[in-house]
Design an enzyme around this catalytic site. Sequence first.
Site, PDB file in Angstrom:
ATOM      1  N   SER A  13       0.856  -1.189   0.000  1.00  0.00           N
ATOM      2  CA  SER A  13       0.000   0.000   0.000  1.00  0.00           C
ATOM      3  C   SER A  13       0.891   1.238   0.000  1.00  0.00           C
ATOM      4  O   SER A  13       1.734   1.397  -0.879  1.00  0.00           O
ATOM      5  CB  SER A  13      -0.944  -0.050   1.211  1.00  0.00           C
ATOM      6  OG  SER A  13      -1.903   0.980   1.143  1.00  0.00           O
ATOM      7  N   HIS A  40      -2.522  -1.127  -3.422  1.00  0.00           N
ATOM      8  CA  HIS A  40      -3.538  -0.103  -3.217  1.00  0.00           C
ATOM      9  C   HIS A  40      -3.061   1.140  -3.953  1.00  0.00           C
ATOM     10  O   HIS A  40      -2.246   1.902  -3.444  1.00  0.00           O
ATOM     11  CB  HIS A  40      -3.719   0.200  -1.725  1.00  0.00           C
ATOM     12  CG  HIS A  40      -4.137  -0.995  -0.929  1.00  0.00           C
ATOM     13  ND1 HIS A  40      -3.893  -1.099   0.425  1.00  0.00           N
ATOM     14  CD2 HIS A  40      -4.771  -2.134  -1.274  1.00  0.00           C
ATOM     15  CE1 HIS A  40      -4.371  -2.252   0.865  1.00  0.00           C
ATOM     16  NE2 HIS A  40      -4.905  -2.896  -0.151  1.00  0.00           N
ATOM     17  N   ASP A 132      -3.945  -4.688   5.988  1.00  0.00           N
ATOM     18  CA  ASP A 132      -4.412  -5.576   4.939  1.00  0.00           C
ATOM     19  C   ASP A 132      -3.260  -6.492   4.541  1.00  0.00           C
ATOM     20  O   ASP A 132      -2.109  -6.056   4.432  1.00  0.00           O
ATOM     21  CB  ASP A 132      -4.893  -4.774   3.726  1.00  0.00           C
ATOM     22  CG  ASP A 132      -5.552  -5.638   2.671  1.00  0.00           C
ATOM     23  OD1 ASP A 132      -6.098  -6.708   3.039  1.00  0.00           O
ATOM     24  OD2 ASP A 132      -5.535  -5.253   1.499  1.00  0.00           O
TER      25      ASP A 132
END
Length: 328
Positions: A13, A40, A132
């Site tokens: 991310s 992401h 995540d």
Amino acid sequence: MSHHVDTVVIGGSAGCFTALRRLLADLPEDLPAAVLICQHFSSLGEKHAVDLLRGYSKMPVTLAEDGMEIEAGQIIFARPDVHMMIGQDHLHLRRGAHENNFRPAIDPLFRSAAVYRGPRAIGVILSGMMDDGAAGARALHRTGGHILVQSPDSADFPDMPSAALAAVPEAEPVPLETLAAEIAALTNRPCKPPGGVPWEMGLELKIAGLEGATMANEERLGELSPYNCPHCNGVLWQIEDGPMTRFRCHTGHAYTMESLNASQDRALDESLFNALRAHKGRAALIRQMARKTEGTESRRRLEERAVRYEEDTERLQQIIKNRNTGQP
């Protein structure tokens, strides 16, 4: 079925673009594995980011397509707004519910590697905020996959690597500068044949893939919690997953404790501003009604009501101000 390590799944991310730029530049052109990446994407946008990263890679880089065959020697990026998941020998792209407030999310990709690759897969967690990928890394580890984590001290944002290490204490932290070499050394190694998959892991993969999991089966994942889903307001089931506590609702939204807290915080913020807008509008309307009312007593009652709404407006503004500054 191959009994060699032939699949690499990577998740990242915030700060991940910098890490991927170095990692893809260092991976050898003849890597005997397919590399699947869930990032992401930031405001760069997925196509621009992939185009930039393509310039650093010795291997061909492409965006995922539903039904695409998974072949060694290629790098495949997840598309925005769909989960990318591994099937028997091809990819599935599904618009399932958000997990950890993301779609695509890293957990479904890693969980699919756990179900369909197991010991044949390497899972890599790169720089990022929140957590995540931690549950997915734990799932892959449970089915025999090897977990590598960008060492937190080499990550721009160490939250995701640290969360993965907490979820999988056996995971190997690796500095970014040697991560590609570690991946190359592990690929094509002989491995055990894939074994059995825990039923709940397969069920969660079905939920993410919109494959018709039933409410009766979903209820077996955990116990009812006192919390509602911030996305759909459905009841959340609490799942105890080793050192992790996670949550799922019937429509498939999934959260770690940290991502649920972040989602609840956003929902509360929206509710407070909605209430502030409603109170301001209500006070203004009642003031206008008072000005057009001829009776003295009726006008007085309306003005008193407007004052109460204005007092509530001030209280809401103070609550919002204190939230933004972190004051008690």
